[in-house]
Design an enzyme around this catalytic site. Structure first.
Site, PDB file in Angstrom:
ATOM      1  N   SER A 146      62.627  32.289  55.561  1.00  0.00           N
ATOM      2  CA  SER A 146      61.849  31.394  54.722  1.00  0.00           C
ATOM      3  C   SER A 146      62.825  30.394  54.112  1.00  0.00           C
ATOM      4  CB  SER A 146      61.136  32.190  53.631  1.00  0.00           C
ATOM      5  OG  SER A 146      60.290  33.158  54.229  1.00  0.00           O
ATOM      6  N   ASP A 159      60.876  29.198  58.612  1.00  0.00           N
ATOM      7  CA  ASP A 159      59.455  29.500  58.400  1.00  0.00           C
ATOM      8  C   ASP A 159      58.854  28.647  57.278  1.00  0.00           C
ATOM      9  OD1 ASP A 159      57.368  31.060  59.327  1.00  0.00           O
ATOM     10  OD2 ASP A 159      57.605  32.575  57.764  1.00  0.00           O
ATOM     11  N   GLY A 183      50.799  36.436  58.904  1.00  0.00           N
ATOM     12  CA  GLY A 183      50.224  37.502  58.075  1.00  0.00           C
ATOM     13  C   GLY A 183      50.154  38.848  58.756  1.00  0.00           C
TER      14      GLY A 183
HETATM   15  P1  13P Z   1      53.286  38.852  55.975  1.00  0.00           P
HETATM   16  O1  13P Z   1      54.167  38.663  54.779  1.00  0.00           O
HETATM   17  O2  13P Z   1      51.859  39.139  55.588  1.00  0.00           O
HETATM   18  O3  13P Z   1      53.824  39.851  56.922  1.00  0.00           O
HETATM   19  O4  13P Z   1      53.226  37.451  56.730  1.00  0.00           O
HETATM   20  C1  13P Z   1      54.384  36.956  57.329  1.00  0.00           C
HETATM   21  C2  13P Z   1      54.216  35.570  57.807  1.00  0.00           C
HETATM   22  O5  13P Z   1      53.184  35.169  58.301  1.00  0.00           O
HETATM   23  C3  13P Z   1      55.387  34.694  57.678  1.00  0.00           C
HETATM   24  O6  13P Z   1      55.164  33.423  58.156  1.00  0.00           O
END
Ligand code: 13P
Length: 291
Positions: free
Chosen positions: A50, A82, A216
């Site tokens: 991230s 990300d 997700g």
């Molecule tokens: P989660 O945190 O729900 O696993 O989602 C990760 C995600 O989609 C990162 O882009």
């Protein structure tokens, strides 16, 4: 040498009817554990950062770790940025050596999302061997600096998805289909797997061009994961689960060894716990043996 971009891995995954796991990491220990799991299971893998962890360690440090680990791993490894909302930071990461960049302009208007996404695609493609991920619709929950109330999350329209991909030139595409970042509030979250299949057919029905991403991952029931795999999900993102494993494993080890001051043993325990969680995902998305 196992440096790879996400699109090339995902095209192979769609052809082979499996998906590539994409795991968010915040530090060296998680980075190593994810690659340990990929080597052990012979899986291609995407390591994601991230924006905040990427800025905390710095792009050059992230890429140095990536290249050091990936170059000696006998499996393809991609380094993905990300959910970045800042075009300049996207471009900086491409310059530094990330091999997949996600520009997330999904909270902007449709036209602005296209403008920003296309700007990143044009730049990143001019830099070298990196692919670009774009998102349409919004994923609920919290991921790094992005917060979307679940009742404000909007699903991607299939026809608009095709137009978005054509006008931006993105390599891989994340349509919002009802998944959410973080922990789901119900045991059976409502995920629109049919919408995913429709979008996949429109984009990849006549030859694979733009593989799809599932955001997700944490907390998705295995049955839903299988449906999304069959619907064309070629990259599954997992972040919250690994953060929980990291913190819980540290807590468990320290609680049981309160008088021990040996960081190496603590790190080994946490790295093992993380490796096991990642292997479980690789089994569910059937990437095992595909590298
Ligand atoms: P989660 O945190 O729900 O696993 O989602 C990760 C995600 O989609 C990162 O882009």
């Amino acid at each position: 040498m196992s440096i790879a971009n996400a699109k090339e891995m995902m095209v192979k995954a769609l052809e082979g009817k499996y998906a590539v796991g994409a795991f968010n990491v915040t530090d060296l220990l998680q980075f190593e554990a994810v690659i340990d799991a990929a080597i052990e299971t012979k899986s291609p893998v995407i390591v994601q950062t991230s924006v905040k962890p990427s800025q905390f360690l710095g792009t050059d440090m992230m890429v140095a770790i990536y290249r050091t680990l990936a170059e000696k791993a006998p499996v393809p490894v991609c380094l993905h940025l990300d959910h970045c909302t800042d075009i300049d930071y996207c471009n900086k990461c491409a310059d530094a050596g990330y091999t997949n960049i996600m520009i997330d302009a999904s909270k902007q208007s449709y036209e602005e999302n296209i403008r920003q996404t296309k700007a990143v695609v044009d730049y990143v493609h001019s830099v070298g061997n990196a692919s670009v991920e774009g998102e349409l619709g919004t994923v609920g929950g919290v991921e790094d600096q992005i917060k979307v109330a679940e009742d404000e999350a909007q699903l991607a329209n299939p026809e608009q998805s095709v137009e978005f991909v054509q006008r931006t030139g993105v390599d891989i595409f994340a349509p919002a289909i009802g998944t959410a970042h973080g922990v789901y509030k119900t045991k059976n979250p409502k995920i629109d797997t049919e919408r995913m299949a429709t979008i996949n057919k429109l984009l990849n029905g006549n030859g694979i061009k733009t593989p799809l991403v599932v955001h997700g991952g944490t907390g998705l029931p295995e049955e839903t994961i299988k449906k999304l795999l069959a619907a064309g999900g070629a990259k599954f993102n997992v972040s919250t689960e690994l953060k929980r494993v990291l913190i819980d494993a540290k807590w468990e080890y320290i609680s049981a060894h309160r008088d021990e001051y040996d960081p190496g043993k603590l790190d080994k325990f946490v790295r093992d716990a993380t490796r096991k969680a990642v292997i479980h995902w690789m089994q569910m998305i059937e990437s095992v043996g595909h590298a």
